[in-house]
Design a protein around this motif. Sequence first.
Motif, PDB file in Angstrom:
ATOM      1  N   GLY A 126      -2.575  -9.023  -6.095  1.00 47.03           N
ATOM      2  CA  GLY A 126      -2.895  -8.078  -6.002  1.00 47.03           C
ATOM      3  C   GLY A 126      -1.772  -6.908  -7.252  1.00 47.03           C
ATOM      4  N   SER A 127      -1.167  -6.192  -6.135  1.00 48.47           N
ATOM      5  CA  SER A 127      -0.790  -4.780  -7.100  1.00 48.47           C
ATOM      6  C   SER A 127       0.073  -3.957  -5.190  1.00 48.47           C
ATOM      7  N   GLU A 128       0.654  -3.433  -6.529  1.00 51.68           N
ATOM      8  CA  GLU A 128       1.804  -2.357  -5.609  1.00 51.68           C
ATOM      9  C   GLU A 128       1.713  -1.312  -5.307  1.00 51.68           C
ATOM     10  N   ALA A 129       1.919  -0.288  -5.159  1.00 51.17           N
ATOM     11  CA  ALA A 129       2.286   0.837  -5.234  1.00 51.17           C
ATOM     12  C   ALA A 129       3.445   1.220  -5.357  1.00 51.17           C
ATOM     13  N   VAL A 130       4.197   1.687  -6.330  1.00 51.61           N
ATOM     14  CA  VAL A 130       5.517   1.830  -5.640  1.00 51.61           C
ATOM     15  C   VAL A 130       5.908   2.885  -6.018  1.00 51.61           C
ATOM     16  N   LEU A 131       7.072   3.699  -5.631  1.00 56.69           N
ATOM     17  CA  LEU A 131       7.914   5.449  -5.199  1.00 56.69           C
ATOM     18  C   LEU A 131       8.625   5.442  -6.717  1.00 56.69           C
ATOM     19  N   THR A 132       9.200   6.251  -6.939  1.00 54.78           N
ATOM     20  CA  THR A 132       9.521   6.512  -8.711  1.00 54.78           C
ATOM     21  C   THR A 132      10.509   7.074  -8.078  1.00 54.78           C
ATOM     22  N   ALA A 133      12.128   7.018  -8.840  1.00 56.98           N
ATOM     23  CA  ALA A 133      13.307   8.380  -8.091  1.00 56.98           C
ATOM     24  C   ALA A 133      12.349   9.353  -8.304  1.00 56.98           C
ATOM     25  N   ALA A 134      11.781   9.953  -9.258  1.00 53.05           N
ATOM     26  CA  ALA A 134      11.625  11.300  -9.497  1.00 53.05           C
ATOM     27  C   ALA A 134      10.256  11.440  -8.127  1.00 53.05           C
ATOM     28  N   GLY A 135       9.501  10.301  -7.673  1.00 48.73           N
ATOM     29  CA  GLY A 135       8.887  10.383  -6.844  1.00 48.73           C
ATOM     30  C   GLY A 135       9.937  11.031  -4.713  1.00 48.73           C
ATOM     31  N   LEU A 136      10.515   9.503  -4.916  1.00 46.43           N
ATOM     32  CA  LEU A 136      11.552  10.326  -3.818  1.00 46.43           C
ATOM     33  C   LEU A 136      11.910  11.492  -4.176  1.00 46.43           C
ATOM     34  N   LEU A 137      12.614  12.647  -5.333  1.00 45.23           N
ATOM     35  CA  LEU A 137      13.391  13.090  -5.246  1.00 45.23           C
ATOM     36  C   LEU A 137      12.481  14.774  -5.046  1.00 45.23           C
ATOM     37  N   THR A 138      11.146  14.428  -5.444  1.00 47.37           N
ATOM     38  CA  THR A 138      10.129  15.507  -5.062  1.00 47.37           C
ATOM     39  C   THR A 138      10.341  15.471  -3.401  1.00 47.37           C
ATOM     40  N   LEU A 139       9.733  14.031  -2.888  1.00 53.05           N
ATOM     41  CA  LEU A 139       9.139  13.822  -1.544  1.00 53.05           C
ATOM     42  C   LEU A 139      10.257  14.708  -0.944  1.00 53.05           C
ATOM     43  N   GLN A 140      12.259  14.304  -1.554  1.00 51.01           N
ATOM     44  CA  GLN A 140      13.036  14.823  -0.580  1.00 51.01           C
ATOM     45  C   GLN A 140      12.939  16.698  -0.985  1.00 51.01           C
ATOM     46  N   GLN A 141      12.402  17.002  -1.712  1.00 47.28           N
ATOM     47  CA  GLN A 141      12.101  18.490  -1.904  1.00 47.28           C
ATOM     48  C   GLN A 141      11.244  19.211  -1.041  1.00 47.28           C
ATOM     49  N   ALA A 142      10.394  18.535  -1.105  1.00 47.98           N
ATOM     50  CA  ALA A 142       8.912  19.014  -0.684  1.00 47.98           C
ATOM     51  C   ALA A 142       9.172  19.010   1.010  1.00 47.98           C
ATOM     52  N   ALA A 143      10.123  17.766   1.371  1.00 41.77           N
ATOM     53  CA  ALA A 143      10.130  17.819   2.905  1.00 41.77           C
ATOM     54  C   ALA A 143       9.910  18.910   4.196  1.00 41.77           C
ATOM     55  N   PRO A 144      11.389  19.604   3.415  1.00 44.86           N
ATOM     56  CA  PRO A 144      12.142  20.756   4.315  1.00 44.86           C
ATOM     57  C   PRO A 144      10.815  21.894   4.561  1.00 44.86           C
ATOM     58  N   GLN A 145      10.265  21.824   3.318  1.00 42.12           N
ATOM     59  CA  GLN A 145       9.295  23.563   3.412  1.00 42.12           C
ATOM     60  C   GLN A 145       7.760  22.706   4.064  1.00 42.12           C
ATOM     61  N   HIS A 146       7.532  21.515   3.673  1.00 45.06           N
ATOM     62  CA  HIS A 146       5.776  20.889   4.804  1.00 45.06           C
ATOM     63  C   HIS A 146       6.774  20.360   6.201  1.00 45.06           C
TER      64      HIS A 146
END
Length: 166
Positions: A96-116
């Motif tokens: 099987g395979s896994e989807a893994v969050l990258t540092a860029a993905g985490l940063l993007t989420l952290q930046q998007a979360a307040p407005q969302h």
Amino acid sequence: MTQSLNSAQLVCWRAYIESSQRLFNQLEDELRATSELSLADYQVLVLLSETPGQRLRMGELAGQLVFSPSRLTYQISTMEKRGLVTRQPCPADRRGSEAVLTAAGLLTLQQAAPQHAASVRQHLMDDLSEDELTVLTRVFERLGERLAPTRPSATDSPTSSDLTTS
């Protein structure tokens, strides 16, 4: 023959469909405008950020998102190209395979979360009383449980699609 919806049920059904689609479109438009993320992108990032090791088997992620395996494969592929996630073999099971969050993905989420979160509050939560929140939560949790696919028992053998998409 299947019984038709009565007038109250029909009004409820139409109100649900129309308002949920309008809400989805509004949230999607605002999220894309402020972060260039779709709601599907955002939900993948949220789910991965909340898991230990910030990784999930593809099959488990598809189940939580209510995505078909092919839809999830496409979603993860587009997010990989943007550097938000990677796909890696499962450490415990190389089939099987896994989807893994990258540092860029985490940063993007952290930046998007307040407005969302502000959009969700503005377009949904701020219009609801505490009693309405309680009722809607109870209704949607019950529906979600009833509509969720049954999990295979330990004695069920995996299908070939389970092995390639999990």
